[in-house]
Enzyme design. Structure first.
Site, PDB file in Angstrom:
ATOM      1  N   ASP A  90       1.848   6.289 -13.533  1.00  0.00           N
ATOM      2  CA  ASP A  90       1.864   5.530 -12.288  1.00  0.00           C
ATOM      3  C   ASP A  90       3.302   5.496 -11.761  1.00  0.00           C
ATOM      4  OD1 ASP A  90       3.245   3.653 -13.759  1.00  0.00           O
ATOM      5  OD2 ASP A  90       1.642   2.163 -13.762  1.00  0.00           O
ATOM      6  N   PHE A  91       3.525   4.742 -10.711  1.00  0.00           N
ATOM      7  CA  PHE A  91       4.832   4.788 -10.068  1.00  0.00           C
ATOM      8  C   PHE A  91       5.793   3.723 -10.571  1.00  0.00           C
ATOM      9  CE2 PHE A  91       2.147   7.113  -7.190  1.00  0.00           C
ATOM     10  CZ  PHE A  91       2.959   8.124  -6.722  1.00  0.00           C
ATOM     11  N   ARG A  92       5.282   2.538 -10.889  1.00  0.00           N
ATOM     12  CA  ARG A  92       6.185   1.398 -11.038  1.00  0.00           C
ATOM     13  C   ARG A  92       6.257   0.786 -12.434  1.00  0.00           C
ATOM     14  NH1 ARG A  92       4.456   1.672  -5.931  1.00  0.00           N
ATOM     15  NH2 ARG A  92       5.975   1.267  -4.287  1.00  0.00           N
ATOM     16  N   GLN A 126      -5.140   5.147  -2.969  1.00  0.00           N
ATOM     17  CA  GLN A 126      -3.714   5.365  -2.755  1.00  0.00           C
ATOM     18  C   GLN A 126      -3.245   6.662  -3.393  1.00  0.00           C
ATOM     19  OE1 GLN A 126      -2.891   1.309  -4.509  1.00  0.00           O
ATOM     20  NE2 GLN A 126      -1.219   1.380  -3.053  1.00  0.00           N
ATOM     21  N   ASN A 127      -4.061   7.239  -4.242  1.00  0.00           N
ATOM     22  CA  ASN A 127      -3.624   8.354  -5.080  1.00  0.00           C
ATOM     23  C   ASN A 127      -3.595   9.668  -4.307  1.00  0.00           C
ATOM     24  OD1 ASN A 127      -3.506   6.514  -7.162  1.00  0.00           O
ATOM     25  ND2 ASN A 127      -5.558   6.999  -7.917  1.00  0.00           N
ATOM     26  N   ASP A 161      -3.477  12.580  -6.146  1.00  0.00           N
ATOM     27  CA  ASP A 161      -3.804  13.584  -7.156  1.00  0.00           C
ATOM     28  C   ASP A 161      -5.123  14.299  -6.905  1.00  0.00           C
ATOM     29  OD1 ASP A 161      -5.815  11.715  -8.157  1.00  0.00           O
ATOM     30  OD2 ASP A 161      -4.155  10.685  -9.158  1.00  0.00           O
ATOM     31  N   HIS A 209      -2.953   7.803   1.434  1.00  0.00           N
ATOM     32  CA  HIS A 209      -1.610   8.372   1.372  1.00  0.00           C
ATOM     33  C   HIS A 209      -1.627   9.892   1.403  1.00  0.00           C
ATOM     34  CE1 HIS A 209      -0.188   4.355  -0.579  1.00  0.00           C
ATOM     35  NE2 HIS A 209      -0.415   4.253   0.710  1.00  0.00           N
ATOM     36  N   CYS A 262       3.070  21.664   9.226  1.00  0.00           N
ATOM     37  CA  CYS A 262       4.498  21.785   9.497  1.00  0.00           C
ATOM     38  C   CYS A 262       5.065  20.406   9.798  1.00  0.00           C
ATOM     39  CB  CYS A 262       4.739  22.723  10.674  1.00  0.00           C
ATOM     40  SG  CYS A 262       6.473  22.828  11.187  1.00  0.00           S
ATOM     41  N   CYS A 316       9.068  27.874  15.823  1.00  0.00           N
ATOM     42  CA  CYS A 316       9.324  26.654  15.068  1.00  0.00           C
ATOM     43  C   CYS A 316      10.117  26.917  13.787  1.00  0.00           C
ATOM     44  CB  CYS A 316       8.000  25.971  14.718  1.00  0.00           C
ATOM     45  SG  CYS A 316       8.207  24.458  13.761  1.00  0.00           S
ATOM     46  N   THR A 340      -4.807  -0.908  -9.373  1.00  0.00           N
ATOM     47  CA  THR A 340      -3.767  -0.962  -8.355  1.00  0.00           C
ATOM     48  C   THR A 340      -2.999  -2.271  -8.462  1.00  0.00           C
ATOM     49  OG1 THR A 340      -3.309  -1.041  -5.967  1.00  0.00           O
ATOM     50  CG2 THR A 340      -5.465  -1.822  -6.684  1.00  0.00           C
ATOM     51  N   SER A 341      -1.743  -2.222  -8.094  1.00  0.00           N
ATOM     52  CA  SER A 341      -0.898  -3.421  -8.127  1.00  0.00           C
ATOM     53  C   SER A 341      -1.048  -4.266  -6.870  1.00  0.00           C
ATOM     54  CB  SER A 341       0.572  -3.018  -8.287  1.00  0.00           C
ATOM     55  OG  SER A 341       1.003  -2.262  -7.156  1.00  0.00           O
ATOM     56  N   ASP A 394      -3.753  -6.038 -15.143  1.00  0.00           N
ATOM     57  CA  ASP A 394      -3.214  -7.352 -14.823  1.00  0.00           C
ATOM     58  C   ASP A 394      -3.931  -7.929 -13.616  1.00  0.00           C
ATOM     59  OD1 ASP A 394      -1.037  -7.097 -16.788  1.00  0.00           O
ATOM     60  OD2 ASP A 394      -0.219  -5.606 -15.390  1.00  0.00           O
TER      61      ASP A 394
END
Length: 348
Positions: free
Chosen positions: A106-108, A179-180, A182, A199, A207, A237, A274-275, A300
């Site tokens: 995870d990220f955090r 949110q993932n 993957d 996300h 582009c 471009c 998820t947090s 949690d």
């Protein structure tokens, strides 16, 4: 009336007409099963010309929530019975914690989260790896990470992802908001129309300058094989192409905001792994009706869970929690078969 006032009046009138039409088209889009359990939503709006909703519709919807959408769930057994016998429009919110059993950090989380393991990239700050401005200066850190994270390369769906697929197969899934990035929900078989990757995802690429869409498979091959970065195919471009992951500094997909409509059809909210710290995604949990039961399956207690009468908290190991829920519903064999079928297909 001045010209500015006339144009403003017309703009407001057009906006209200659009809103009224959007609400009318809403009942025909993806909510057939939900509407069958809420017949009052079929009634036409009978208010003045530019009303978005009527007092009658509001009162009927409120009465329906009080009467039918307040099952007073208390524990795992109550949740399982409600899913099995009553719920037909389940909204699911998914975070990085659901993918950690698949091996993706995870990220955090201190010490093990992705942001704590980025020293090798020499970033000015951990979040820079997903910062669009930093990406425009140096694509290498993100491309290196993407080689590992690309769906189907190193990680596979776990039992929680297959549970989402099972909710769909059983005709109970309204929408998965994840949110993932993957893509494991997609790999598990959750169809596009039931999946909102808030996300973004690796399935498409664009582009960063002109927005031109590029072949996702071509971009994947270039990144996975280390041939990136990919430059825009447009001769005028030549901007940098990246997978359609939402970076800091970029807008969420416009369809993300459909949750404002979909919460009215939700008869159960599942929040998994998820947090609930990242907004606007986290706001979905509080947008569902006060009488809509919410179930948290997480390590949690997070967000506002525990503040509502209909909240059920199943804390602890996520995979164990999903297995226990599936077993109590009577779906454990179906869930195991989905996992086996995926493994067999992957081997072939």
């Amino acid at each position: 009336m001045s010209g500015i006032a006339i144009r403003t009046s017309r703009s407001i009138r057009n906006l209200l007409n659009h809103s009224k039409n959007s609400l009318s088209s809403l009942i025909t889009r993806n909510y057939g099963a939900c509407l069958s359990s809420r017949p009052h939503l079929h009634k036409p709006l009978r208010s003045h010309r530019y009303a978005i909703t009527s007092t009658e519709l509001k009162s009927q919807r409120w009465a329906s929530h009080i009467k039918n959408s307040n099952p007073n769930l208390q524990n795992l057994e109550d949740v399982a019975k409600y899913i099995r016998d009553e719920a037909r429009c389940i909204m699911v919110m998914v975070g990085a914690g659901m993918s950690t059993p698949s091996g993706i950090p995870d990220f955090r989380s201190p010490g093990t989260g992705l942001y704590d393991n980025l020293q090798k990239f020499n970033l000015p700050y951990p979040e820079a790896i997903f910062d669009i401005h930093y990406f425009m200066m140096d694509q290498r850190p993100f491309l290196t990470l993407a080689q590992d994270l690309y769906p189907g390369q190193n990680y596979k769906p776990n039992i929680a992802h297959h549970f989402l697929r099972l909710l769909h197969d059983e005709g109970k899934l309204l929408k998965v908001y994840t949110q993932n990035i993957d893509g494991l929900e997609r790999l598990a078989g959750v169809p596009d129309e039931k999946l909102m990757e808030a996300h973004g995802s690796f399935s498409t690429a664009s582009c960063t300058l002109c927005g031109k869409r590029h072949d996702g498979d071509m971009v994947k091959e270039a990144i996975v094989t280390g041939k990136g970065p990919v430059l825009c195919e447009s001769q005028k471009c030549k901007g940098k192409v990246k997978p359609d992951i939402v970076f800091f500094g970029e807008n969420l997909p416009h369809t993300f905001w459909n949750y404002h409509e979909e919460v009215h059809f939700t008869d159960l909210l599942l929040v998994i792994g998820t947090s609930l710290e990242v907004y606007p995604f986290a706001g979905i949990a509080d947008a569902v009706g006060r009488f809509t039961p919410r179930v948290l399956i997480n390590r949690d207690v997070v967000g506002s869970f525990g503040s509502r009468m209909g909240d059920v908290i199943l804390d602890g190991d996520l995979v164990e929690g999903i297995w226990n829920l599936a077993k109590e519903i009577g779906w454990s064999e179906k869930l195991a078969n989905l996992e086996k079928a995926y493994d067999r297909e992957r081997e072939e």
